[in-house]
Enzyme design. Structure first.
Site, mmCIF file in Angstrom:
data_model
loop_
_atom_site.group_PDB
_atom_site.id
_atom_site.type_symbol
_atom_site.label_atom_id
_atom_site.label_comp_id
_atom_site.label_asym_id
_atom_site.label_seq_id
_atom_site.Cartn_x
_atom_site.Cartn_y
_atom_site.Cartn_z
ATOM 1 N N GLY A 91 6.373 -7.878 2.253
ATOM 2 C CA GLY A 91 7.092 -8.456 3.385
ATOM 3 C C GLY A 91 6.172 -9.071 4.421
ATOM 4 N NE ARG A 182 2.402 -3.114 -4.061
ATOM 5 C CZ ARG A 182 2.016 -2.779 -2.859
ATOM 6 N NH1 ARG A 182 2.475 -1.675 -2.309
ATOM 7 N NH2 ARG A 182 1.191 -3.557 -2.186
ATOM 8 C CG ASP A 251 7.140 1.260 -1.685
ATOM 9 O OD1 ASP A 251 7.653 2.394 -1.724
ATOM 10 O OD2 ASP A 251 6.850 0.694 -0.624
ATOM 11 C CG ASN A 252 3.478 2.699 0.100
ATOM 12 O OD1 ASN A 252 3.524 1.479 0.011
ATOM 13 N ND2 ASN A 252 4.013 3.358 1.105
HETATM 14 P P1 AMP Z 1 5.163 0.107 3.949
HETATM 15 O O1 AMP Z 1 5.873 1.249 4.599
HETATM 16 O O2 AMP Z 1 4.053 -0.465 4.789
HETATM 17 O O3 AMP Z 1 4.737 0.400 2.564
HETATM 18 O O4 AMP Z 1 6.223 -1.054 3.887
HETATM 19 C C1 AMP Z 1 7.446 -0.946 3.230
HETATM 20 C C2 AMP Z 1 8.034 -2.327 3.062
HETATM 21 O O5 AMP Z 1 8.283 -2.931 4.323
HETATM 22 C C3 AMP Z 1 7.160 -3.292 2.294
HETATM 23 O O6 AMP Z 1 8.017 -4.094 1.528
HETATM 24 C C4 AMP Z 1 6.491 -4.067 3.406
HETATM 25 O O7 AMP Z 1 6.026 -5.330 2.978
HETATM 26 C C5 AMP Z 1 7.612 -4.188 4.417
HETATM 27 N N1 AMP Z 1 7.130 -4.370 5.777
HETATM 28 C C6 AMP Z 1 6.469 -3.471 6.528
HETATM 29 N N2 AMP Z 1 6.173 -3.990 7.736
HETATM 30 C C7 AMP Z 1 6.661 -5.230 7.773
HETATM 31 C C8 AMP Z 1 6.683 -6.292 8.755
HETATM 32 N N3 AMP Z 1 6.144 -6.151 9.965
HETATM 33 N N4 AMP Z 1 7.277 -7.433 8.405
HETATM 34 C C9 AMP Z 1 7.843 -7.606 7.209
HETATM 35 N N5 AMP Z 1 7.859 -6.665 6.234
HETATM 36 C C10 AMP Z 1 7.279 -5.494 6.520
HETATM 37 MG MG MG Z 2 3.746 -0.341 1.141
#
Ligand code: AMP
Ligand code: MG
Length: 488
Positions: A91, A182, A251-252
């Site tokens: 994202g 992932r 996903d992580n």
């Molecule tokens: P994460 O918790 O960082 O693994 O993110 C979970 C999901 O949210 C992933 O698909 C990220 O790309 C998306 N994401 C996290 N922060 C943002 C942001 N500021 N803008 C857009 N997508 C985000």
């Molecule tokens: Mg992530």
């Protein structure tokens, strides 16, 4: 003048359309260097003159697309805190392409915080300075601690504000990984019934990470086994240095076996198995002691995604998946127990393991620092119990030291060799939470000196660096960090 550049390969973008969305980064107003990782650039065989120059900065801030580069945002799904989310995807990240290092390994180059993509949902696609610095320092520290991880090549401030709870300075991180595939990438195709794509993805992963399996019989069974083995090693490593990932969603979890997605991760200070820092982990799902169990759960999800490619017979496929997943616990146990015994300088036996666990119990009972508690043993001669006992306090310590000395008597290696094993198993320096917070606070005031100093210190986390002793101290009460945030 011909500028020698390093052309980026495009092997992920060469996969079929449904693996990603082609999308360019969004330019930023005033890119300024925060950090450039010279050593990593060298490992990757990158031309530093180019990448640290104006054009390199333009590319790594998202202001310019490199010639021949096809930036993409990767599609994936995942279980977040156990809940199924059929579409996540990058994202706020763009894979620019890949580089093949002089050592022959190919790495993907990704920007994080580089603007919205079709997977952004309601997010702004940006990253704040604090989390970018945190990921930079922590991922590089993890690498130097010997833990497989994504790396940080560069950090650039954008000159723009990002709106979180308050307005914050924005930044873009350049992340390097052997790939960004992932568990959730496999889930994405499984959920859509795209079995052909599953096989293509598995082939990509074999090419990148497990090339020895290319021509193997039952290559997907072996691939699944190999991914599980690497995760067992990885999680054991985390446990042994007190690293808490904080968001072990599927996903992580990278199939390369690298630590990925430094959000609310943190190192444990005083030892307690239930330690949890992440503000969003309300129920302690991803607490320190749960990490092995969660990893196994995630890998169970991965094994299910493999079913269509393991065997054409459904029952046979289930059996193969089950056998593969059953290997996780013994592999983790072996790695963890061996490592824990090494932390007290001993070989793996049942008695030595009990002794190591007893040491953990003491650390917990006395509320002592996990890292320093083990590091202290490095400089002790087990034979000098009386002297040593004075350095600890109380009968339970004296009792433990007595048993420890007896156990060392049973080893047939030299004391010097055992002390070296302890030194290399017990870091002197870890990126402590309160230091990360101080470093971020100072950077927000425009002072990057602590960021630079810490990066230098964490290059050699197992060495005594007396001039930096202050960084080994656990947090004072008022410095103690209770909660960490994703910073998204
Ligand atoms: P994460 O918790 O960082 O693994 O993110 C979970 C999901 O949210 C992933 O698909 C990220 O790309 C998306 N994401 C996290 N922060 C943002 C942001 N500021 N803008 C857009 N997508 C985000
Ligand atoms: Mg992530």
């Amino acid at each position: 003048m011909d500028i020698p550049t390093t052309p980026l390969g495009q092997s992920f973008a060469a996969l079929p359309d449904l693996f990603y969305a082609p999308v360019a980064p969004t330019p930023v107003v005033t890119p300024t260097w925060i950090g450039f990782n010279n050593k990593l650039a060298e490992t990757l065989g990158l031309d530093r003159g180019f990448w640290q120059g104006d054009e390199g900065m333009a590319i790594l801030s998202g202001n310019k697309v490199a010639d021949g580069s096809q930036p993409v945002a990767m599609a994936y799904a995942g279980h977040q805190f156990g809940n199924w989310v059929p579409q996540l995807g990058d994202g706020r990240a763009h894979i620019l392409g890949d580089v093949t290092a002089p050592n022959g390994q190919t790495y993907d180059v990704q920007l994080k915080g580089s603007g919205p993509t079709p997977f952004s949902r309601n997010g702004d696609g940006r990253a704040a300075l604090g989390p970018v610095l945190r990921e930079y320092v922590m991922s590089e520290a993890m690498h130097n601690l010997g833990v497989p991880t994504t790396r940080a090549l560069a950090a650039i401030s954008t000159g723009e504000r990002v709106q979180r709870e308050t307005g914050l300075p924005g930044a873009v991180l350049t992340r390097i990984a052997t790939s960004f595939v992932r568990v959730g990438t496999f889930q994405y195709f499984m959920a859509r019934g795209e079995h052909e794509a599953l096989a293509q993805l598995a082939d990509f992963v074999i090419e990148r990470h497990y090339p020895d399996l290319r021509d193997a019989e039952h290559k997907y069974v072996k691939l699944l086994e190999a991914i599980i083995a690497r995760q067992a090693e990885l999680i054991a490593h985390w446990q042994l240095i007190g690293f808490i990932h904080g968001v072990m969603n599927t996903d992580n979890m990278a199939v390369s076996g690298e630590t990925i997605d430094y959000g609310p991760c943190a190192f444990m200070d005083h030892y307690h198995p239930e330690t949890v820092f992440s503000s969003i982990d309300e129920f302690g799902r991803y607490a320190y002691h749960n990490q092995p169990r969660i990893a196994r759960w995630n890998l169970g999800v991965l094994a299910q995604c493999f079913l269509p490619i393991l065997h054409e017979n459904g029952d046979a496929a289930v059996q193969l998946a089950q056998d593969a997943i059953n290997a996780f616990a013994p592999q983790f146990d072996e790695a963890f127990k061996t490592g824990l015994c090494r932390k007290i300088g001993l070989s793996l036996t049942e008695d030595n393991m009990a002794l190591a666990v007893a040491y953990l119990d003491l650390l917990q009972e006395y509320n002592l620092d996990f890292t320093n508690g083990f590091r202290k043993l490095v400089s002790l001669d087990p034979a000098e119990i009386e002297v040593n006992a004075n350095k600890f306090e109380g009968d339970s310590w004296r009792d433990w030291l007595g048993k420890w000395a007896a156990a060392h008597d049973n080893e047939d290696t030299s004391l010097t060799a055992r002390q070296e094993i302890m030194r290399l198993s017990n870091p002197r320096f870890i990126p402590r939470n309160h230091l990360m917070e101080r470093m971020i606070a100072e950077a927000m005031d425009g002072d990057l000196s602590l960021f630079n100093t810490l990066n230098q210190v964490y290059q050699h986390p197992y060495d005594d660096q007396p001039e930096f002793d202050a960084f080994t101290a656990p947090p004072a009460n008022e410095e103690r960090v209770q909660r960490t945030f994703c910073g998204t």
